[in-house]
Write a protein that holds these residues in place. Sequence first.
Motif: not given
Length: 362
Positions: A28-40, A46-56
């Motif tokens: 998600d482009h919001k770092a706080a959001t993605v970190e929180l949801v990943c923890k929950q 977690s990624y804030t850049n979708w290109q980085d996730l696709i390259d995983d």
Amino acid sequence: MIGLGFIGPQHVDAIRRVPQAEVVALCDHKAATVELVCKQLAVPKSYTNWQDLIDDTEIDVIHNCTQHALHDEINRAAILRGKHVYSEKPLSISAAAARDITLLASKCGIAAGVNHQYRMNAAVQEMRARLQKGMAGRPLMVTGCYLQESASQATDWSKKMLNTGIARTINDIGIHWVDTACFVLGQPVKEIMADLHTHFPIRTDAQGDTHEMNTEDTAFIMLRFADGTPGQFVVSKAANGHKNDLRLNLWCDGYGMEWAQEEPDRLVIGRKGIGYETLYMNSRTCQKEVIPYVTTPMGHVMGWSDALRNSVQAYYSSIIDGSFGSKEVPYCTFEDGFHGMAFVEACIRSSRERCWVEVEQL
């Protein structure tokens, strides 16, 4: 998983019902959001850049749960990286873009699904099965609606009303109704006549700022399917009292069938000279092919999230057994998503020209 608004976490839950699938990363482009949801949700990356996730390289499948305007770019990048894609609707910003991405996915051998999960309700599957077997007779007409209330007042304003493409209400919920109807009939829409209305050309937000609206709140649509079956439905976000009211009625010369999304675990049968009967979905009385969609006993309502899980389960099963290239998969494909976008464009053209318009075919 890219995009963590309302729908993203719902996808995570659905994926985790598939034994062979594992959710390894969220973006998600919001770092706080993605970190929180990943923890929950106990997701490791977690990624804030979708290109980085696709390259995983650990990731095999991308769930694109972003806003409409980002679907094309993300889906294309994922396909070119060899990832399977399950995209939220609408598939693209235009029929031309949807055609391109559909052909690309086919060329690259990608499992390409679109989240039109309403077709995956047990009662909708029952409608289709009864029609295919000739149990209800010949279809005479299709009617229905998809009504919500989120834009029923001039002060109803949300950033979600931005970047919706050439249409708003049809793009968001109208194509859900069309996909469900086309699935039941086994026929695409051939031509339509549409009348679109913007009830509030100017909307005011909570801060008193005004926003000009150039997309529709309500649409009245007549249509003909490829086999000649006529139909009509109304789609609106200005229907006070209606929360998520999708209804599909199929009238045949044997009997009629009615389904309401807010009462999703039952099918109403209408018989001439008798009246109505309500059929609750259960494995003892439904058609054999519908049994996999019946996941709870009668009275334990199977609903919106169950349909999503059914769709995701079918999608992953097609990857595992290699059947995703077949036209027999039950979930909505990119090809179906193209038909949805072609339908939207036909509605816009029909309303402007005040005439019947043919829907582009793939």
